[in-house]
Design a protein around this motif. Sequence first.
Motif, PDB file in Angstrom:
ATOM      1  N   ASP A 165       0.799  -1.230   0.015  1.00 23.90           N
ATOM      2  CA  ASP A 165       0.155   0.044  -0.085  1.00 23.90           C
ATOM      3  C   ASP A 165       0.871   1.222  -0.243  1.00 23.90           C
ATOM      4  N   LEU A 166       2.036   1.120   0.713  1.00 25.67           N
ATOM      5  CA  LEU A 166       3.092   2.321   0.781  1.00 25.67           C
ATOM      6  C   LEU A 166       3.556   2.413  -0.576  1.00 25.67           C
ATOM      7  N   GLY A 167       4.029   1.684  -1.428  1.00 22.96           N
ATOM      8  CA  GLY A 167       4.375   1.767  -2.676  1.00 22.96           C
ATOM      9  C   GLY A 167       3.372   2.633  -3.500  1.00 22.96           C
ATOM     10  N   ARG A 168       2.422   2.130  -3.451  1.00 23.75           N
ATOM     11  CA  ARG A 168       1.210   2.717  -4.248  1.00 23.75           C
ATOM     12  C   ARG A 168       0.978   4.143  -3.988  1.00 23.75           C
ATOM     13  N   LEU A 169       0.878   4.509  -2.623  1.00 25.16           N
ATOM     14  CA  LEU A 169       0.914   5.663  -2.342  1.00 25.16           C
ATOM     15  C   LEU A 169       2.030   6.548  -2.855  1.00 25.16           C
ATOM     16  N   PHE A 170       3.058   6.037  -2.824  1.00 21.17           N
ATOM     17  CA  PHE A 170       4.456   6.873  -3.176  1.00 21.17           C
ATOM     18  C   PHE A 170       4.058   7.264  -4.759  1.00 21.17           C
ATOM     19  N   ALA A 171       3.761   6.123  -5.614  1.00 21.73           N
ATOM     20  CA  ALA A 171       3.647   6.176  -6.948  1.00 21.73           C
ATOM     21  C   ALA A 171       2.763   7.385  -7.291  1.00 21.73           C
TER      22      ALA A 171
END
Length: 265
Positions: free
Chosen positions: A245-251
Motif C-alpha cells: 500500500d505504501l509503494g502505491r501511495l508513493f507512486a
Amino acid sequence: LWKKAMKPTLLSLAVLLLAQWVVFMPTEASAADEPLPVFLCVGGSNMSGGRSKVEELPKELKGEQAKALFFDGTQWLPLSAEKMNKRGFGSEVSFAASMSQKLGRTIGIIKHSSHGTSLDTVWSPATPDSLYGEFIRKVEAARKARPITIIGVIMVQGSGDSKDQKKAEAYAANLQAWIQAARKDLQTPNLLFVCSRLRAGQPKEKFPFANLVRQAQESGSEFVDCDALEVGDDEVHFTAKGQIDLGRLFADKLHTMMSKAEGQR
C-alpha cells in the motif's frame, strides 16, 4: 510471361519489407542507449522491509517485473523482490509496478537502505563514510552502467531520530540539508522528493519525540500519510500489505508531482 515477371516482384517486395523491419525493430542496444527514468528509494528499516514476507506478495508482484529494472551495484537487472532483498521487501516493489504502468514505459530503481538509521548521523551528507556517501557512489556507478535520468526520491526514514530529543529537534534542518545535498551531488536541481510521514501510533516509550519528526516532515517536504497502513506487532514495521500500500501511495504522489512539474515548464 506473367508468372515469370511476378516472381521477382514478390521477392523484391519481401526483401524490402524485411529490410524495413530490421531497420525499425527495437534492439537491446538501442533500448540501452535511451535514458532510463530512474527513481531512488532510500531510508531505514521500513525501506529495507525486513519484517515483510516475499511469499505474501500477490501473484502480479512476484517474480521479475516486465517494465522495471534495478541496479545491484554493478549492473541493471530485471526487478524482483527476491533479487533485490536478502529478506522481505520494501515499498519499491509495488511502487515500480504502479509507476511503470502510469508512465507506460520501463523505469529503473536504485535502492539504498539499512536498519537503525538516523538522518542526523548515518544518513548525514556531512558525515564521512556515511550511508549517504555510499548512496551517491551507487548512483554514480549506475550512471556509468547505462544512460539514466533521475526523476525523484522516495524516503522512508525517521524512527531512529524520534528516539532522541536533539536529533528530533534537528530533523527539520537535517531534512532540508539532505534534500539540497542530494540535488547538488546528483546534479539534478529539480529532483523531486517525497517521504513517508511517521505513523502516529508508534510506541511513545520507544519513540517519545515522534511528533517532532512528523511535524518536520509535514512542513519540510511532500509526504504520504502512513497512519492507516498495516504494521506488525511492534507497531512500527510494515507488513507485506503495508509495504504494498505504501509503494502505491508513493507512486500516486510522485506521479502527481511529476505532472505538476511538467505543467509548470
